[in-house]
Scaffold this motif. Structure first.
Motif, PDB file in Angstrom:
ATOM      1  N   UNK A  40       0.869  -1.167   0.000  1.00 29.67           N
ATOM      2  CA  UNK A  40       0.000   0.000   0.000  1.00 29.67           C
ATOM      3  C   UNK A  40       0.906   1.216   0.000  1.00 29.67           C
ATOM      4  N   UNK A  41       0.671   2.122  -0.954  1.00 33.00           N
ATOM      5  CA  UNK A  41       1.540   3.274  -1.120  1.00 33.00           C
ATOM      6  C   UNK A  41       0.717   4.530  -1.354  1.00 33.00           C
ATOM      7  N   UNK A  68       4.591 -13.228  -5.783  1.00 34.85           N
ATOM      8  CA  UNK A  68       3.623 -12.398  -6.493  1.00 34.85           C
ATOM      9  C   UNK A  68       3.537 -11.080  -5.736  1.00 34.85           C
ATOM     10  N   UNK A  69       3.333  -9.996  -6.457  1.00 34.00           N
ATOM     11  CA  UNK A  69       3.237  -8.711  -5.777  1.00 34.00           C
ATOM     12  C   UNK A  69       2.152  -7.845  -6.400  1.00 34.00           C
ATOM     13  N   UNK A  70       1.584  -6.992  -5.561  1.00 26.97           N
ATOM     14  CA  UNK A  70       0.582  -6.017  -5.988  1.00 26.97           C
ATOM     15  C   UNK A  70       0.936  -4.684  -5.359  1.00 26.97           C
ATOM     16  N   UNK A  71       0.801  -3.623  -6.122  1.00 27.13           N
ATOM     17  CA  UNK A  71       1.006  -2.271  -5.614  1.00 27.13           C
ATOM     18  C   UNK A  71      -0.358  -1.588  -5.615  1.00 27.13           C
ATOM     19  N   UNK A  72      -0.780  -1.095  -4.458  1.00 26.03           N
ATOM     20  CA  UNK A  72      -2.108  -0.497  -4.328  1.00 26.03           C
ATOM     21  C   UNK A  72      -1.974   0.910  -3.775  1.00 26.03           C
ATOM     22  N   UNK A  73      -2.591   1.853  -4.444  1.00 25.73           N
ATOM     23  CA  UNK A  73      -2.618   3.219  -3.940  1.00 25.73           C
ATOM     24  C   UNK A  73      -3.680   3.295  -2.846  1.00 25.73           C
ATOM     25  N   UNK A  74      -3.233   3.529  -1.634  1.00 26.04           N
ATOM     26  CA  UNK A  74      -4.092   3.404  -0.453  1.00 26.04           C
ATOM     27  C   UNK A  74      -5.330   4.293  -0.515  1.00 26.04           C
ATOM     28  N   UNK A  75      -5.188   5.539  -0.955  1.00 28.80           N
ATOM     29  CA  UNK A  75      -6.343   6.443  -0.966  1.00 28.80           C
ATOM     30  C   UNK A  75      -7.301   6.150  -2.106  1.00 28.80           C
ATOM     31  N   UNK A  76      -6.816   5.494  -3.150  1.00 30.09           N
ATOM     32  CA  UNK A  76      -7.663   5.166  -4.294  1.00 30.09           C
ATOM     33  C   UNK A  76      -8.538   3.935  -4.028  1.00 30.09           C
ATOM     34  N   UNK A  77      -8.144   3.112  -3.069  1.00 29.91           N
ATOM     35  CA  UNK A  77      -8.868   1.882  -2.756  1.00 29.91           C
ATOM     36  C   UNK A  77      -9.134   1.810  -1.256  1.00 29.91           C
ATOM     37  N   UNK A 135     -11.598   0.639   0.516  1.00 26.60           N
ATOM     38  CA  UNK A 135     -12.106  -0.629   1.044  1.00 26.60           C
ATOM     39  C   UNK A 135     -10.960  -1.597   1.335  1.00 26.60           C
ATOM     40  N   UNK A 136     -10.005  -1.699   0.409  1.00 26.47           N
ATOM     41  CA  UNK A 136      -8.845  -2.563   0.645  1.00 26.47           C
ATOM     42  C   UNK A 136      -7.979  -2.013   1.783  1.00 26.47           C
ATOM     43  N   UNK A 137      -7.818  -0.696   1.815  1.00 25.53           N
ATOM     44  CA  UNK A 137      -7.028  -0.083   2.888  1.00 25.53           C
ATOM     45  C   UNK A 137      -7.649  -0.384   4.249  1.00 25.53           C
ATOM     46  N   UNK A 138      -8.975  -0.306   4.336  1.00 28.98           N
ATOM     47  CA  UNK A 138      -9.659  -0.642   5.588  1.00 28.98           C
ATOM     48  C   UNK A 138      -9.519  -2.124   5.918  1.00 28.98           C
ATOM     49  N   UNK A 159      -7.155  -4.141   5.283  1.00 32.18           N
ATOM     50  CA  UNK A 159      -5.806  -4.471   5.761  1.00 32.18           C
ATOM     51  C   UNK A 159      -5.307  -3.526   6.854  1.00 32.18           C
ATOM     52  N   UNK A 160      -6.179  -2.633   7.326  1.00 30.21           N
ATOM     53  CA  UNK A 160      -5.815  -1.765   8.438  1.00 30.21           C
ATOM     54  C   UNK A 160      -4.691  -0.790   8.131  1.00 30.21           C
ATOM     55  N   UNK A 161      -4.716  -0.219   6.944  1.00 30.86           N
ATOM     56  CA  UNK A 161      -3.666   0.718   6.560  1.00 30.86           C
ATOM     57  C   UNK A 161      -3.857   2.028   7.312  1.00 30.86           C
ATOM     58  N   UNK A 162      -2.866   2.361   8.120  1.00 33.98           N
ATOM     59  CA  UNK A 162      -2.878   3.620   8.863  1.00 33.98           C
ATOM     60  C   UNK A 162      -1.792   4.568   8.353  1.00 33.98           C
ATOM     61  N   UNK A 163      -0.780   4.008   7.718  1.00 36.07           N
ATOM     62  CA  UNK A 163       0.329   4.787   7.169  1.00 36.07           C
ATOM     63  C   UNK A 163       0.909   4.020   5.989  1.00 36.07           C
ATOM     64  N   UNK A 164       1.602   4.745   5.125  1.00 34.14           N
ATOM     65  CA  UNK A 164       2.260   4.109   3.988  1.00 34.14           C
ATOM     66  C   UNK A 164       3.751   4.368   4.086  1.00 34.14           C
ATOM     67  N   UNK A 165       4.549   3.466   3.567  1.00 30.50           N
ATOM     68  CA  UNK A 165       4.168   2.205   2.936  1.00 30.50           C
ATOM     69  C   UNK A 165       3.748   1.162   3.963  1.00 30.50           C
TER      70      UNK A 165
END
Length: 120
Positions: free
Chosen positions: A30-31, A68-77, A79-82, A84-90
């Motif tokens: 998440x970035x 395997x890897x995925x790069x996800x823009x945290x603010x664009x997604x 639902x995924x950020x929530x 996985x509990x994204x509070x900060x990036x990376x």
């Protein structure tokens, strides 16, 4: 393209992968969405290089490793950020079980992956 993993670390990772890691690794990064976060860019570079190393290794010594890897823009997604509990990036998620936030050196990335696989 900048190399994020120096030659000494690449050798360390290749040796460790070929001797210690058995299993599949799914990395999610998440970035930020504007590529201004230097830590996000470093993490993305390390993950891409790990995946590239894995591709070369699979041909020779490591048929059991698969990164395997995925790069996800945290603010664009959000639902995924929530999810996985994204509070900060990376934020890096390993196999949907283990995660860490912040800038980790490449050897520490490997240790996190290894710990996750050992706990399966």
């Amino acid at each position: 393209m900048n190399s994020y993993i120096d030659e000494k670390s690449k050798k360390f990772i290749i040796d460790k992968f070929s001797k210690e890691l058995k299993g599949k690794v799914n990395l999610i990064l998440f970035k930020d969405s504007i590529d201004k976060c230097p830590y996000c860019n470093d993490a993305e570079g390390i993950i891409k290089e790990l995946a590239a190393l894995d591709s070369r290794l699979n041909v020779t010594a490591l048929e059991n490793i698969n990164i395997k890897s995925s790069m996800i823009e945290a603010t664009e997604f959000p639902d995924l950020s929530n999810k996985y509990g994204v509070m900060a990036v990376p934020k890096i998620v390993i196999n949907d079980k283990t995660s860490f936030e912040g800038a980790y050196p490449e050897k520490d990335f490997f240790e996190q992956i290894k710990m996750d696989l050992e706990n399966e």
